[in-house]
Structures are given as C-alpha cells and as structure tokens.
Write a protein that holds these residues in place. Sequence first.
Motif, PDB file in Angstrom:
ATOM      1  N   GLN A  41      -3.824  38.271 -48.725  1.00 17.01           N
ATOM      2  CA  GLN A  41      -2.506  38.825 -49.029  1.00 17.01           C
ATOM      3  C   GLN A  41      -2.051  39.842 -47.983  1.00 17.01           C
ATOM      4  OE1 GLN A  41      -3.147  40.318 -53.024  1.00 17.01           O
ATOM      5  NE2 GLN A  41      -2.337  38.428 -53.917  1.00 17.01           N
ATOM      6  N   GLY A  42      -2.939  40.210 -47.081  1.00 14.43           N
ATOM      7  CA  GLY A  42      -2.592  41.174 -46.046  1.00 14.43           C
ATOM      8  C   GLY A  42      -2.730  42.621 -46.470  1.00 14.43           C
ATOM      9  N   ASP A  43      -3.310  42.853 -47.629  1.00 15.69           N
ATOM     10  CA  ASP A  43      -3.509  44.224 -48.108  1.00 15.69           C
ATOM     11  C   ASP A  43      -4.686  44.910 -47.428  1.00 15.69           C
ATOM     12  OD1 ASP A  43      -1.401  43.890 -49.899  1.00 15.69           O
ATOM     13  OD2 ASP A  43      -2.726  43.161 -51.484  1.00 15.69           O
ATOM     14  N   LEU A  44      -5.674  44.120 -47.029  1.00 11.10           N
ATOM     15  CA  LEU A  44      -6.873  44.642 -46.379  1.00 11.10           C
ATOM     16  C   LEU A  44      -7.022  43.925 -45.040  1.00 11.10           C
ATOM     17  CD1 LEU A  44      -9.465  46.355 -46.440  1.00 11.10           C
ATOM     18  CD2 LEU A  44     -10.561  44.508 -47.718  1.00 11.10           C
ATOM     19  N   VAL A  45      -6.978  44.686 -43.969  1.00 12.36           N
ATOM     20  CA  VAL A  45      -7.048  44.110 -42.621  1.00 12.36           C
ATOM     21  C   VAL A  45      -8.492  43.747 -42.303  1.00 12.36           C
ATOM     22  CG1 VAL A  45      -6.616  44.530 -40.180  1.00 12.36           C
ATOM     23  CG2 VAL A  45      -5.060  45.472 -41.894  1.00 12.36           C
ATOM     24  N   ALA A  46      -8.688  42.504 -41.845  1.00 16.56           N
ATOM     25  CA  ALA A  46     -10.017  42.016 -41.501  1.00 16.56           C
ATOM     26  C   ALA A  46      -9.914  41.125 -40.266  1.00 16.56           C
ATOM     27  CB  ALA A  46     -10.601  41.235 -42.670  1.00 16.56           C
ATOM     28  N   TYR A  47     -11.058  40.801 -39.711  1.00 17.64           N
ATOM     29  CA  TYR A  47     -11.082  39.902 -38.557  1.00 17.64           C
ATOM     30  C   TYR A  47     -12.312  39.013 -38.647  1.00 17.64           C
ATOM     31  CZ  TYR A  47     -14.271  43.511 -36.797  1.00 17.64           C
ATOM     32  OH  TYR A  47     -15.298  44.409 -36.656  1.00 17.64           O
ATOM     33  N   ARG A  48     -12.265  37.898 -37.925  1.00 19.26           N
ATOM     34  CA  ARG A  48     -13.374  36.942 -37.907  1.00 19.26           C
ATOM     35  C   ARG A  48     -14.209  37.134 -36.648  1.00 19.26           C
ATOM     36  NH1 ARG A  48     -13.570  33.049 -41.652  1.00 19.26           N
ATOM     37  NH2 ARG A  48     -11.686  32.708 -42.838  1.00 19.26           N
ATOM     38  N   VAL A  49     -15.500  36.947 -36.802  1.00 15.99           N
ATOM     39  CA  VAL A  49     -16.437  37.017 -35.689  1.00 15.99           C
ATOM     40  C   VAL A  49     -17.231  35.721 -35.685  1.00 15.99           C
ATOM     41  CG1 VAL A  49     -18.437  38.238 -34.768  1.00 15.99           C
ATOM     42  CG2 VAL A  49     -16.634  39.516 -35.924  1.00 15.99           C
ATOM     43  N   GLY A  50     -17.380  35.137 -34.516  1.00 13.22           N
ATOM     44  CA  GLY A  50     -18.202  33.938 -34.404  1.00 13.22           C
ATOM     45  C   GLY A  50     -17.391  32.674 -34.273  1.00 13.22           C
ATOM     46  N   ALA A  51     -18.089  31.590 -34.013  1.00 12.33           N
ATOM     47  CA  ALA A  51     -17.461  30.284 -33.819  1.00 12.33           C
ATOM     48  C   ALA A  51     -17.194  29.622 -35.168  1.00 12.33           C
ATOM     49  CB  ALA A  51     -18.373  29.399 -32.976  1.00 12.33           C
ATOM     50  N   GLY A  52     -16.294  28.651 -35.155  1.00 15.40           N
ATOM     51  CA  GLY A  52     -15.974  27.930 -36.381  1.00 15.40           C
ATOM     52  C   GLY A  52     -15.328  28.846 -37.399  1.00 15.40           C
ATOM     53  N   ARG A  53     -15.809  28.770 -38.617  1.00 15.39           N
ATOM     54  CA  ARG A  53     -15.259  29.641 -39.664  1.00 15.39           C
ATOM     55  C   ARG A  53     -15.642  31.093 -39.424  1.00 15.39           C
ATOM     56  NH1 ARG A  53     -16.620  27.591 -45.403  1.00 15.39           N
ATOM     57  NH2 ARG A  53     -15.628  29.561 -45.824  1.00 15.39           N
ATOM     58  N   GLY A  54     -16.754  31.305 -38.741  1.00 10.62           N
ATOM     59  CA  GLY A  54     -17.190  32.659 -38.424  1.00 10.62           C
ATOM     60  C   GLY A  54     -17.526  33.451 -39.673  1.00 10.62           C
ATOM     61  N   THR A  55     -17.481  34.733 -39.525  1.00 14.08           N
ATOM     62  CA  THR A  55     -17.757  35.631 -40.636  1.00 14.08           C
ATOM     63  C   THR A  55     -16.708  36.732 -40.632  1.00 14.08           C
ATOM     64  OG1 THR A  55     -19.460  37.009 -41.657  1.00 14.08           O
ATOM     65  CG2 THR A  55     -19.409  36.985 -39.276  1.00 14.08           C
TER      66      THR A  55
END
Length: 81
Positions: A41-55
């Motif tokens: 929903q964009g309420d909590l800013v996050a990012y992905r690390v790693g290939a594919g779906r990542g974490t």
Amino acid sequence: MQENSTPETAKSVPAIAPLRAKEVAVALRVDVSTVYLAIRQGDLVAYRVGAGRGTIRISRAAFDRYVADRGIPAGDLAVAS
C-alpha cells in the motif's frame, strides 16, 4: 579464491542493518502478512535485495517513520528500534 570483503568494504556497511519483514512484524506484534500489506500500500517503504524475487528489507529510518506516523509509542514495540 578471491575474498570479496576488504577493510574498505566493511567500513561502508552501516552499523545498523536493515530489518526483515518478519522482524518488523515481531516488533509491531502483527502477522507478517500485515507488514507485506503495508509495503504494497506504500505505507511502509521497503526494497528488494537479490536476484529474482529477492528478499524484502526495511531500513531502520523507514521503520521509525512508519511508527512515528502512526503515533505508536516506543514502549508498545516488542523490540526496541
């Protein structure tokens, strides 16, 4: 075999590591699906690390902002930020 970590690299890593979605869920005492919903929903800013779906990772600053925006007292958190 070449080692990837050098003293210069080690110094560039922040002293406070980012949080995982599960750690945020534990701190807020909610299910991890609630954390993922807040991220979608964009309420909590996050990012992905790693290939594919990542974490997913959440910076401490983003977590602190999320908590402050909702008026959640630090004493109500299961884990201090």
